[in-house]
Design a protein around this motif. Structure first.
Motif, mmCIF file in Angstrom:
data_model
loop_
_atom_site.group_PDB
_atom_site.id
_atom_site.type_symbol
_atom_site.label_atom_id
_atom_site.label_comp_id
_atom_site.label_asym_id
_atom_site.label_seq_id
_atom_site.Cartn_x
_atom_site.Cartn_y
_atom_site.Cartn_z
ATOM 1 N N LYS A 1 -36.599 -28.713 7.549
ATOM 2 C CA LYS A 1 -37.913 -29.350 7.632
ATOM 3 C C LYS A 1 -38.113 -30.213 6.395
ATOM 4 O O LYS A 1 -37.707 -29.837 5.307
ATOM 5 C CB LYS A 1 -39.030 -28.302 7.673
ATOM 6 N N ARG B 1 -35.086 -26.762 11.688
ATOM 7 C CA ARG B 1 -35.530 -27.218 12.999
ATOM 8 C C ARG B 1 -34.324 -27.652 13.825
ATOM 9 O O ARG B 1 -33.342 -28.172 13.292
ATOM 10 C CB ARG B 1 -36.563 -28.305 12.887
ATOM 11 N N SER C 1 -37.843 -31.717 20.270
ATOM 12 C CA SER C 1 -37.818 -30.571 19.365
ATOM 13 C C SER C 1 -37.446 -29.320 20.141
ATOM 14 O O SER C 1 -37.925 -29.093 21.256
ATOM 15 C CB SER C 1 -39.185 -30.380 18.712
ATOM 16 N N HIS D 1 -38.664 -24.480 15.456
ATOM 17 C CA HIS D 1 -38.302 -24.195 14.072
ATOM 18 C C HIS D 1 -37.762 -22.770 14.006
ATOM 19 O O HIS D 1 -38.274 -21.871 14.673
ATOM 20 C CB HIS D 1 -39.519 -24.362 13.166
#
Length: 108
Positions: free
Chosen positions: A15, A30, A41, A44
């Motif tokens: 990140k 991530r 995405s 995370h």
């Protein structure tokens, strides 16, 4: 500070924050995948390994979707399909054996 290329496995990055400020309770890594020229995405993660496993699973799923779509195209070629199948099987094997997938390893 710019990160070194290939510092993390495929699909994984840290990140954008000061790495010295990472809390043991945060999820600093991530996972992301690129599909159809868009980046998505994959969440995370606490560890590099967890983030990379998320990428591996998403990559296999995406390649299978590409194969299905490709089979319906007018310019289908069995060699291309076989190559894509080989790539996703190599990634699946890496995932099952809990080892990182490399660019070179996808094409073995």
């Amino acid at each position: 500070m710019k990160r070194k290329e290939h510092e993390y496995p495929l699909g994984v990055s840290l990140k954008p924050q000061d790495p010295r400020m990472v809390s043991p309770h945060s999820n600093p890594y991530r996972a992301r995948i690129r599909k159809d020229n868009k980046e998505y995405s994959l969440g995370h993660h606490y560890s590099v390994e967890s983030a990379h496993a998320a990428w591996q699973l998403a990559k296999v799923t995406h390649i299978k979707e590409v194969i299905d779509r490709y089979r319906r195209e007018g310019f289908y070629n069995k060699e291309v399909e076989d190559s894509l199948i080989n790539i996703y099987k190599n990634i699946e094997q890496d995932l099952q054996n809990q080892r990182p997938t490399t660019r070179e390893g996808m094409f073995r």
